[in-house]
Design a protein around this motif. Sequence first.
Motif, PDB file in Angstrom:
ATOM      1  N   PRO A  75       0.837  -1.189   0.000  1.00 50.98           N
ATOM      2  CA  PRO A  75       0.000   0.000   0.000  1.00 50.98           C
ATOM      3  C   PRO A  75       0.879   1.248   0.000  1.00 50.98           C
ATOM      4  O   PRO A  75       1.887   1.287   0.693  1.00 50.98           O
ATOM      5  CB  PRO A  75      -0.773  -0.101   1.324  1.00 50.98           C
ATOM      6  N   VAL A  76       0.540   2.210  -0.860  1.00 54.07           N
ATOM      7  CA  VAL A  76       1.364   3.425  -0.896  1.00 54.07           C
ATOM      8  C   VAL A  76       0.540   4.642  -0.503  1.00 54.07           C
ATOM      9  O   VAL A  76      -0.674   4.682  -0.706  1.00 54.07           O
ATOM     10  CB  VAL A  76       1.980   3.684  -2.297  1.00 54.07           C
ATOM     11  N   LYS A  77       1.228   5.589   0.068  1.00 56.40           N
ATOM     12  CA  LYS A  77       0.582   6.878   0.350  1.00 56.40           C
ATOM     13  C   LYS A  77       1.036   7.830  -0.748  1.00 56.40           C
ATOM     14  O   LYS A  77       2.203   8.197  -0.833  1.00 56.40           O
ATOM     15  CB  LYS A  77       1.056   7.360   1.727  1.00 56.40           C
ATOM     16  N   SER A  78       0.097   8.162  -1.635  1.00 57.77           N
ATOM     17  CA  SER A  78       0.471   9.016  -2.761  1.00 57.77           C
ATOM     18  C   SER A  78       0.480  10.485  -2.362  1.00 57.77           C
ATOM     19  O   SER A  78      -0.402  10.955  -1.654  1.00 57.77           O
ATOM     20  CB  SER A  78      -0.485   8.795  -3.919  1.00 57.77           C
ATOM     21  N   LEU A  79       1.505  11.177  -2.827  1.00 57.65           N
ATOM     22  CA  LEU A  79       1.578  12.618  -2.594  1.00 57.65           C
ATOM     23  C   LEU A  79       1.039  13.393  -3.793  1.00 57.65           C
ATOM     24  O   LEU A  79       1.120  14.607  -3.848  1.00 57.65           O
ATOM     25  CB  LEU A  79       3.030  13.039  -2.326  1.00 57.65           C
ATOM     26  N   VAL A  80       0.532  12.645  -4.789  1.00 59.05           N
ATOM     27  CA  VAL A  80      -0.023  13.310  -5.967  1.00 59.05           C
ATOM     28  C   VAL A  80      -1.471  13.672  -5.672  1.00 59.05           C
ATOM     29  O   VAL A  80      -2.279  12.781  -5.370  1.00 59.05           O
ATOM     30  CB  VAL A  80       0.028  12.383  -7.202  1.00 59.05           C
ATOM     31  N   PRO A  81      -1.768  14.967  -5.735  1.00 62.46           N
ATOM     32  CA  PRO A  81      -3.161  15.337  -5.478  1.00 62.46           C
ATOM     33  C   PRO A  81      -4.082  14.602  -6.449  1.00 62.46           C
ATOM     34  O   PRO A  81      -3.751  14.482  -7.638  1.00 62.46           O
ATOM     35  CB  PRO A  81      -3.171  16.841  -5.758  1.00 62.46           C
ATOM     36  N   GLU A  82      -5.148  14.091  -5.907  1.00 61.26           N
ATOM     37  CA  GLU A  82      -6.047  13.271  -6.716  1.00 61.26           C
ATOM     38  C   GLU A  82      -6.434  13.939  -8.037  1.00 61.26           C
ATOM     39  O   GLU A  82      -6.479  13.291  -9.079  1.00 61.26           O
ATOM     40  CB  GLU A  82      -7.304  12.960  -5.922  1.00 61.26           C
ATOM     41  N   ALA A  83      -6.636  15.234  -7.946  1.00 61.64           N
ATOM     42  CA  ALA A  83      -7.084  15.967  -9.133  1.00 61.64           C
ATOM     43  C   ALA A  83      -6.039  15.972 -10.241  1.00 61.64           C
ATOM     44  O   ALA A  83      -6.359  16.203 -11.408  1.00 61.64           O
ATOM     45  CB  ALA A  83      -7.422  17.404  -8.755  1.00 61.64           C
ATOM     46  N   LEU A  84      -4.767  15.717  -9.874  1.00 60.75           N
ATOM     47  CA  LEU A  84      -3.707  15.781 -10.896  1.00 60.75           C
ATOM     48  C   LEU A  84      -3.282  14.391 -11.392  1.00 60.75           C
ATOM     49  O   LEU A  84      -2.461  14.281 -12.298  1.00 60.75           O
ATOM     50  CB  LEU A  84      -2.483  16.530 -10.353  1.00 60.75           C
ATOM     51  N   ALA A  85      -3.860  13.375 -10.777  1.00 56.92           N
ATOM     52  CA  ALA A  85      -3.460  12.009 -11.157  1.00 56.92           C
ATOM     53  C   ALA A  85      -3.784  11.738 -12.615  1.00 56.92           C
ATOM     54  O   ALA A  85      -3.107  10.963 -13.288  1.00 56.92           O
ATOM     55  CB  ALA A  85      -4.146  10.996 -10.254  1.00 56.92           C
ATOM     56  N   SER A  86      -4.832  12.399 -13.102  1.00 57.82           N
ATOM     57  CA  SER A  86      -5.247  12.094 -14.475  1.00 57.82           C
ATOM     58  C   SER A  86      -4.667  13.044 -15.519  1.00 57.82           C
ATOM     59  O   SER A  86      -5.054  12.988 -16.679  1.00 57.82           O
ATOM     60  CB  SER A  86      -6.777  12.123 -14.537  1.00 57.82           C
ATOM     61  N   CYS A  87      -3.726  13.895 -15.114  1.00 58.48           N
ATOM     62  CA  CYS A  87      -3.095  14.773 -16.125  1.00 58.48           C
ATOM     63  C   CYS A  87      -2.504  13.912 -17.237  1.00 58.48           C
ATOM     64  O   CYS A  87      -1.932  12.853 -16.968  1.00 58.48           O
ATOM     65  CB  CYS A  87      -1.962  15.597 -15.511  1.00 58.48           C
ATOM     66  N   SER A  88      -2.635  14.405 -18.463  1.00 56.63           N
ATOM     67  CA  SER A  88      -2.184  13.532 -19.557  1.00 56.63           C
ATOM     68  C   SER A  88      -0.666  13.534 -19.728  1.00 56.63           C
ATOM     69  O   SER A  88      -0.119  12.642 -20.348  1.00 56.63           O
ATOM     70  CB  SER A  88      -2.871  13.939 -20.858  1.00 56.63           C
ATOM     71  N   SER A  89       0.012  14.545 -19.182  1.00 55.90           N
ATOM     72  CA  SER A  89       1.475  14.529 -19.339  1.00 55.90           C
ATOM     73  C   SER A  89       2.145  15.070 -18.087  1.00 55.90           C
ATOM     74  O   SER A  89       1.516  15.725 -17.242  1.00 55.90           O
ATOM     75  CB  SER A  89       1.880  15.398 -20.524  1.00 55.90           C
ATOM     76  N   ALA A  90       3.437  14.761 -18.000  1.00 56.30           N
ATOM     77  CA  ALA A  90       4.232  15.251 -16.873  1.00 56.30           C
ATOM     78  C   ALA A  90       4.241  16.775 -16.874  1.00 56.30           C
ATOM     79  O   ALA A  90       4.179  17.416 -15.817  1.00 56.30           O
ATOM     80  CB  ALA A  90       5.649  14.712 -16.965  1.00 56.30           C
ATOM     81  N   ASP A  91       4.304  17.363 -18.071  1.00 49.84           N
ATOM     82  CA  ASP A  91       4.337  18.837 -18.154  1.00 49.84           C
ATOM     83  C   ASP A  91       3.072  19.463 -17.580  1.00 49.84           C
ATOM     84  O   ASP A  91       3.123  20.431 -16.835  1.00 49.84           O
ATOM     85  CB  ASP A  91       4.507  19.276 -19.619  1.00 49.84           C
ATOM     86  N   GLU A  92       1.937  18.864 -17.980  1.00 51.42           N
ATOM     87  CA  GLU A  92       0.661  19.388 -17.493  1.00 51.42           C
ATOM     88  C   GLU A  92       0.614  19.297 -15.961  1.00 51.42           C
ATOM     89  O   GLU A  92       0.198  20.227 -15.276  1.00 51.42           O
ATOM     90  CB  GLU A  92      -0.481  18.583 -18.122  1.00 51.42           C
TER      91      GLU A  92
END
Length: 889
Positions: free
Chosen positions: A767-784
Amino acid sequence: MTGRVALPVVHRAMVASLATNIRQGGTSAQCWKYDLSQDRSLGGSVRIGQSQGSFLTHRSTNLLRPAAAAISVEQDDVNTYLPKGDMWSVHKFGGTCMGTPQRIQSVADIVLSDSSERKLVIVSAMSKVTDMMYNLVHKAQSRDDSYMIALEEVFEKHMAAAKDLLDGEDLASFLSQLHSDVSSLRAMLSAIYIAGHATESFSDFVVGHGELWSAQMLSYAIKKSGAPCSWMDTREVLVVKPSGPNQVDPDYLESEKRLQKWFSRQPAEIIVATGFIASTAENIPTTLKRDGSDFSAAIIGSLVRARQVTIWTDVDGVFSADPRKVSEAVILSTLSYQEAWEMSYFGANVLHPRTIIPVMKDNIPIVIRNMFNISAPGTMICRQPANDNGDLDACVKSFATIDNLALVNVEGTGMAGVPGTSSAIFSVVKDVGANVIMISQASSEHSICFAVPEKEVAAVSAALHVRFREALAAGRLSKVEVINGCSILAVVGLRMASTPGVSAMLFDALAKANINVRAIAQGFFLSKTTLAVGIIGPGLIGGTLLNQLKDQAAVLKENMNIDLRVIGITGSSTMLLSDTGIDLTQWKELLRKEAEPADLANFVRHMSDNHVFPNKVLVDCTADTSVASHYYDWLKKGIHVITPNKKANSGPLDRYLKLRTLQRASYTHYFYEATVGAGLPIISTLRGLLETGDKILRIEGIFSGTLSYIFNNFEGTRTFSNVVAEAKEAGYTEPDPRDDLSGTDVARKVIILARESGLTLELSDIPVKSLVPEALASCSSADEFMQKLPSFDEDWAKQRSEAEAAGEVLRYVGVVDAVNQKGQVELRRYKRDHPFAQLSGSDNIIAFTTSRYKEQPLIVRGPGAGAEVTAGGVFCDMLRLASSLGAPS
Ligand SMILES: NC(=O)c1ccc[n+]([C@@H]2O[C@H](COP(=O)([O-])OP(=O)(O)OC[C@H]3O[C@@H](n4cnc5c(N)ncnc54)[C@H](O)[C@@H]3O)[C@@H](O)[C@H]2O)c1
Ligand SMILES: N[C@@H](CCO)C(=O)O
Ligand code: NA
């Protein structure tokens, strides 16, 4: 009177007058009985009896000068007049050496610069002339009247060369000879044209003119300098008889007689003789067939017991291996006759084996030299080379290969103790005209295995099946098996047979190169550990690695005998391939300019098809899952794999286990130190503990360089998104930084270490604790993602100040709990005095708690991300590979 007498020293001018005296019955010379057979300087074989004692010498130069004019030579007594031995040196110049008038002049200069007392120079026709002559015959007999034009071309070529090279009377007499030869050729060709057929001797007559003309031109060129020189039409001297298809044997006795007779008439200090041509005992012109002018030189060298035969060519000597295949092939300074023989038998371009026979019996050395590089000493082929220094490397002289062979294996219990089986097998092989290259028989006599050219194997196999039909049906023979696609590697060295350990070294090298040995007959890379490298993903890590390789290559070669050769670089759009090695000083430019579209399958094929290098490694510097999915196939092909890419070892467990099982069962290596802690020795430390019997209890640490950097630097002075951007800029992050922030990268490392420790965990078990805000998990690219990250800075600022208020810092940690067989990844808070709170930069810290390191864990700490340290870790794996392939460590 018998014994050694001092012969009077006479000068050339005096010879005639003394000779005259003799003819007039002067007594001075008639009582000499001079036994020269013991005189080394005279070659040890000239015996002069009283009856033929009219004999003068130019002692100062050891010339034995027959007073030809004064003596009527008896056939049986001609022995007297041919000096033999050390004063002779024989040279042979091939067609390339005689290619142009300028080259013929250089040949003349080389001959003149040899200070030997007597020189016999064998020449081939000017380059291309022999083919032109064969073509004349071919045209004439196929009734193509353009033979006349072709003959004219031959004439023009020689006339032009002669005009360049000669002048005055010499030119006139050469041209008149050329004219007259061309007229007889015209007549001969016209006869062939009319008959529509050329007998072998007609053809040999025509073809031999190339040598007649080149020999005459050279002899005129030498004479120009004032040196006494005559030319010899070897058809008057060299007598041969056919000994097989396209092969002749010299008649030494008859040839020697004729040579002596010839010499008694024209005793020049320098003789230019025609190579390639000879005559039959019936005086019919013939040729030495495929053995050519080298053979002429060796036979004549033997007839005069020459001090040395020098074969001039356009290479510096004999290479230790085919330089097109082995770039570190070197010119051998010496070779024994047997070694040269073996090498040429096994396909090395040395000398035709038959060429060596005539000189071998008299121990006359053959030296191969480059006429275009006189400073190179060349290769001496002689009885027992002097420079053998007794070490293992030196007792292997060279490697030669014959490709495109098939092995035929005839097997069966009925063969043992049954006389005649092998002779029956080989008579069948002989009947179909196949050429057996190598034979090996099982000591149990249950099988005989031999190699033939692949194109001949079908006929051999069919004939064997017919011949042994009954034996096969009755089960006395169990099979006639064909194994295609084989090569013979011949390892040549006279002292191999008496040096222990050579074959072990050879087989070890073959095993390491993943080469399967099918058959052995008594008959690699000893010098350097050479590694052909293919780099996949020349991004940050791959590119840095290439630069490190470029900088360190010379040192590795010089100090460690390791030769790393990058023969391919592929990115996702283009790839650059080379057979022998890419120039790393300009790899970027080449990849831009000379690359072809990337194709991983072709890239791998380029690696596995390369037969120049026995050891190959693919270095995967991508973060790509699909690239990682190929490791199994690559290892299976015998290509080693090195990678900082975590995808294979943290991917599906069954695949991982399959990969590791294969790796452990083969000689092919898989190294991945940089997957955890970048260049830090994490995997190797863990392996060291496990392999020495320690027991892992727990591995705990900060495994992410990126997250370490972020929390080390997120101290209230910059925003969270700024610090993330810094980490990315510094080269710590994955190509997509969300892999770091999500905890996935840490989880992968935990999985890698857990599996290495024997735990069978899947990535999904952690199990991991993600530091990526949920809203940004679906960004299509690293740049975005990077663009949108600042909108969450406030949340992060809040978390940080809460921890700070409690006197704590945030740290993202991973744990392998070997006792409970599980892994964890967490964002934890640590007191400011905890070791995990003391880190800086991209530091990783990993603590191993084991049975041996129980009270105090073994700790490895240091930068755990970044281009230089990561590429350094990958590089280190490459050297580990080289070392396990036999490089010094
Ligand atoms: N950056 C670090 O500090 C660090 C440390 C340890 C391990 N690694 C690992 O090193 C690897 C490379 O990281 P990087 O920072 O150099 O990434 P990068 O994005 O700079 O380079 C990856 C390169 O691979 C190429 N590539 C991607 N897919 C490909 C394919 N299918 N075929 C051929 N080329 C392909 C990309 O075009 C790019 O040039 C990753 O697996 C990463 O996890 C990095
Ligand atoms: N992105 C990785 C690179 C090293 O594996 C890290 O930050 O730790
Ligand atoms: Na490491």
